[in-house]
Design a protein around this motif. Structure first.
Motif, PDB file in Angstrom:
ATOM      1  N   TYR A 186       0.826  -1.203   0.000  1.00 38.20           N
ATOM      2  CA  TYR A 186       0.000   0.000   0.000  1.00 38.20           C
ATOM      3  C   TYR A 186       0.864   1.258   0.000  1.00 38.20           C
ATOM      4  O   TYR A 186       0.628   2.198  -0.756  1.00 38.20           O
ATOM      5  CB  TYR A 186      -0.942   0.006   1.206  1.00 38.20           C
ATOM      6  N   ILE A 187       1.892   1.266   0.849  1.00 36.99           N
ATOM      7  CA  ILE A 187       2.791   2.419   0.911  1.00 36.99           C
ATOM      8  C   ILE A 187       3.523   2.602  -0.416  1.00 36.99           C
ATOM      9  O   ILE A 187       3.639   3.728  -0.928  1.00 36.99           O
ATOM     10  CB  ILE A 187       3.779   2.277   2.090  1.00 36.99           C
ATOM     11  N   ALA A 201       2.523   1.550  -3.410  1.00 33.53           N
ATOM     12  CA  ALA A 201       1.555   1.956  -4.431  1.00 33.53           C
ATOM     13  C   ALA A 201       1.185   3.424  -4.272  1.00 33.53           C
ATOM     14  O   ALA A 201       1.032   4.147  -5.270  1.00 33.53           O
ATOM     15  CB  ALA A 201       0.306   1.083  -4.344  1.00 33.53           C
ATOM     16  N   THR A 202       1.049   3.886  -3.038  1.00 38.23           N
ATOM     17  CA  THR A 202       0.746   5.297  -2.801  1.00 38.23           C
ATOM     18  C   THR A 202       1.901   6.177  -3.277  1.00 38.23           C
ATOM     19  O   THR A 202       1.686   7.230  -3.889  1.00 38.23           O
ATOM     20  CB  THR A 202       0.451   5.544  -1.311  1.00 38.23           C
ATOM     21  N   SER A 203       3.131   5.747  -3.034  1.00 41.94           N
ATOM     22  CA  SER A 203       4.301   6.494  -3.503  1.00 41.94           C
ATOM     23  C   SER A 203       4.335   6.552  -5.028  1.00 41.94           C
ATOM     24  O   SER A 203       4.604   7.608  -5.611  1.00 41.94           O
ATOM     25  CB  SER A 203       5.587   5.851  -2.987  1.00 41.94           C
ATOM     26  N   GLN A 211       1.763   6.287  -6.995  1.00 42.95           N
ATOM     27  CA  GLN A 211       0.642   7.121  -7.409  1.00 42.95           C
ATOM     28  C   GLN A 211       1.007   8.606  -7.299  1.00 42.95           C
ATOM     29  O   GLN A 211       0.764   9.383  -8.226  1.00 42.95           O
ATOM     30  CB  GLN A 211      -0.576   6.808  -6.559  1.00 42.95           C
ATOM     31  N   TRP A 212       1.570   9.027  -6.178  1.00 44.29           N
ATOM     32  CA  TRP A 212       1.960  10.427  -6.013  1.00 44.29           C
ATOM     33  C   TRP A 212       3.038  10.822  -7.021  1.00 44.29           C
ATOM     34  O   TRP A 212       3.034  11.940  -7.534  1.00 44.29           O
ATOM     35  CB  TRP A 212       2.444  10.676  -4.586  1.00 44.29           C
ATOM     36  N   ARG A 236      -9.091   7.368  -9.938  1.00 47.81           N
ATOM     37  CA  ARG A 236      -8.174   6.242  -9.700  1.00 47.81           C
ATOM     38  C   ARG A 236      -7.261   5.983 -10.898  1.00 47.81           C
ATOM     39  O   ARG A 236      -6.594   4.951 -10.947  1.00 47.81           O
ATOM     40  CB  ARG A 236      -8.984   4.980  -9.417  1.00 47.81           C
ATOM     41  N   SER A 277      -3.753   5.129  -9.945  1.00 45.67           N
ATOM     42  CA  SER A 277      -3.561   4.134  -8.889  1.00 45.67           C
ATOM     43  C   SER A 277      -3.083   2.798  -9.448  1.00 45.67           C
ATOM     44  O   SER A 277      -3.737   2.210 -10.301  1.00 45.67           O
ATOM     45  CB  SER A 277      -4.874   3.916  -8.128  1.00 45.67           C
ATOM     46  N   ASN A 325      -8.578  -1.481  -7.649  1.00 46.10           N
ATOM     47  CA  ASN A 325      -9.642  -0.866  -6.852  1.00 46.10           C
ATOM     48  C   ASN A 325     -11.018  -1.346  -7.270  1.00 46.10           C
ATOM     49  O   ASN A 325     -12.023  -0.718  -6.956  1.00 46.10           O
ATOM     50  CB  ASN A 325      -9.578   0.657  -6.978  1.00 46.10           C
TER      51      ASN A 325
END
Length: 127
Positions: free
Chosen positions: A15-16, A18-20, A22-23, A69, A72, A76
C-alpha cells in the motif's frame, strides 16, 4: 464466530509503495503539463480562441475527478456479489439509509464540485 485481523506487513508495504508510485505519477504528469503544455498554449495563444486554455483545464479536471483512480497501481475494483450471496442475506441495513438512487446523484454532484473547485483554483492562481 469473528475472526481476529492481524497486521500484514507485506500488504502495508504494498500500500505504501503503491501510494508512492501514485503520487509520483500525479506529480510527474502535472510537472510535464506545466513544463510543456502550458508554454505551448502560451506560444500560440494569439491564434487560439480566448477561452481554450480554460476549457482544456476544466475538461482535464472533470476527467480527473471522474477517473480519480487513473493513477492508482492498486486494483480498486469492487468484488462482484450475487443477490443470493449469504453475506447479502444476513446484512441488516439501517432504517435511515437513503434509497439506492441517491448514491449516483450524490457522487455525480461531488465529482462535478471537485472539478469546478479545481478549475477555480487553477483560474485564480494561473497554474
Amino acid at each position: 464466530a469473528t475472526s481476529k485481523k492481524t497486521f500484514d506487513p507485506i500488504v502495508a508495504g504494498n500500500y505504501i509503495a503503491a501510494t508512492s508510485v501514485q503520487w509520483t505519477l500525479i506529480s510527474s504528469t502535472l510537472y510535464l503539463v506545466q513544463k510543456y503544455v502550458f508554454p505551448t498554449i502560451e506560444k500560440y495563444k494569439s491564434k487560439l480562441p480566448n477561452n481554450l486554455p480554460s476549457t482544456i483545464a476544466l475538461l482535464t479536471f472533470l476527467f480527473l475527478a471522474l477517473r480519480s483512480r487513473i493513477f492508482s497501481p492498486l486494483d480498486n475494483s469492487r468484488p462482484s456479489a450475487l443477490k443470493d450471496d449469504p453475506v447479502f442475506k444476513k446484512r441488516v441495513l439501517p432504517t435511515w439509509m437513503p434509497p439506492p438512487l441517491a448514491f449516483p446523484i450524490v457522487w455525480s454532484t461531488i465529482t462535478l464540485l471537485r472539478a469546478i473547485s479545481s478549475y477555480l483554483v487553477f483560474k485564480q492562481t494561473g497554474t
